[in-house]
Design an enzyme around this catalytic site. Structure first.
Site, mmCIF file in Angstrom:
data_model
loop_
_atom_site.group_PDB
_atom_site.id
_atom_site.type_symbol
_atom_site.label_atom_id
_atom_site.label_comp_id
_atom_site.label_asym_id
_atom_site.label_seq_id
_atom_site.Cartn_x
_atom_site.Cartn_y
_atom_site.Cartn_z
ATOM 1 N N HIS A 108 0.848 -1.194 0.000
ATOM 2 C CA HIS A 108 0.000 0.000 0.000
ATOM 3 C C HIS A 108 0.885 1.246 0.000
ATOM 4 O O HIS A 108 1.826 1.346 0.788
ATOM 5 C CB HIS A 108 -0.875 0.045 1.255
ATOM 6 C CG HIS A 108 -2.201 -0.604 1.121
ATOM 7 N ND1 HIS A 108 -2.394 -1.953 1.342
ATOM 8 C CD2 HIS A 108 -3.424 -0.107 0.796
ATOM 9 C CE1 HIS A 108 -3.682 -2.249 1.168
ATOM 10 N NE2 HIS A 108 -4.329 -1.138 0.834
ATOM 11 N N ASN A 144 11.316 -7.450 8.400
ATOM 12 C CA ASN A 144 12.559 -7.281 9.121
ATOM 13 C C ASN A 144 12.514 -5.973 9.889
ATOM 14 O O ASN A 144 11.536 -5.225 9.828
ATOM 15 C CB ASN A 144 13.754 -7.323 8.158
ATOM 16 C CG ASN A 144 13.607 -6.304 7.030
ATOM 17 O OD1 ASN A 144 13.475 -5.116 7.294
ATOM 18 N ND2 ASN A 144 13.622 -6.764 5.803
#
Length: 289
Positions: A108, A144
């Site tokens: 997005h 991460n």
């Protein structure tokens, strides 16, 4: 009840969308536009946000969303119903074939929760509008620390707006570089940018950030430069998040960011190596909103 024109499905006309409001904060924050006039763009208005689409790249050059912290609506169900925008050709949009059977996420650009404010029906419509392919760009699916910092910044902005009933304008997009690696008819951007604008002590203020998913050339340079195996998505590195001068975002993207470079809250760096501040946690940002 949402009318047929407001439908989240493919039949929705999107004809009534007002899009991004340049005067939302009081001081004008114009929609970003490319400074290179020969590059075609199309402005697509949605509910509380707009997308500046680059048909030649099949991706957005920029997006801009208005966030009204006082009127945010919670618990709007997530649809995950991605679809083409019927107002422009499908060939101008990076559609499902780019993301099918690989390690790429539909990232997005305008976050799903940011435009979700107003009446319940308008909030639901805004949520659905964020699931158009024009509002997505390929991102590595590996979660991460660097990506966590980026998402933490987004959450910080939204949470602050909600907690203090503040209005924010957030501009976001990929850095579209000619050298971006090709894959399935698109070039995958290696960097993303974000500029937050708000009123601080009665004046317009801004901060800027860059998310970098470039491959780590120090570990596997040959594979990174060669683009991995034929037909596979390009190898992407671990996300790294930086706070950067707003002026640098304008230079990286070729976008006119209006008054925002001069409204930057980050003090100018005295040395080039300190100009981009790598963030290890969201609260390390120089923002003070």
């Amino acid at each position: 009840m949402i009318s047929s024109d407001d439908s989240e499905g493919p039949g929705g006309s999107l004809a009534d969308r007002d899009g991004y409001d340049e005067g939302f904060l009081g001081p004008a924050v114009p929609l970003p536009r490319l400074t290179e006039p020969r590059v075609e763009t199309v402005v697509l208005p949605y509910t509380h946000f707009s997308v500046v689409l680059r048909p030649d790249r099949r991706l957005a050059a920029a997006t801009a969303v208005c966030i009204d912290g006082e009127r945010l609506v919670e618990d709007v169900p997530r649809t995950d119903a991605w679809r083409y925008d019927p107002r422009v050709a499908e060939s101008w949009q990076a559609g499902p074939e780019v993301y099918r059977d690989n390690s790429l996420d539909r990232g997005h650009l305008v976050r799903r929760l940011d435009p979700v404010w107003g009446t319940a029906a308008v909030a639901v419509r805004a949520d659905g509008d964020t699931f158009h392919y024009t509002n997505a760009a390929p991102q590595a699916d590996v979660f991460n620390q660097g990506k966590q910092v980026w998402q933490g910044l987004e959450n910080y902005l939204l949470d602050h707006a909600a907690r203090h009933d503040r209005r924010l304008t957030v501009l976001t997009g990929p850095v579209l570089h000619d050298a971006d690696p090709p894959y399935r008819g698109v070039q995958v951007p290696l960097r993303f940018w974000k500029v937050a604008a708000f009123v601080h002590d009665g004046a317009l203020a801004a901060t800027a950030y860059v998310l970098d998913q470039s491959p780590d050339l120090t570990r596997d340079a040959d594979r990174a430069l060669a683009g991995a195996v034929p037909g596979a998505p390009p190898p992407l590195g671990a996300f790294r998040t930086y706070q950067v001068p707003v002026e640098d975002v304008a230079l990286l993207t070729g976008l006119d960011l209006g008054p925002l470079p001069t409204a930057d809250l980050m003090p100018p760096a005295r040395a080039p190596e300190a100009r981009w501040r790598r963030l290890e946690a969201p609260d390390e940002t120089v923002m003070d909103i």
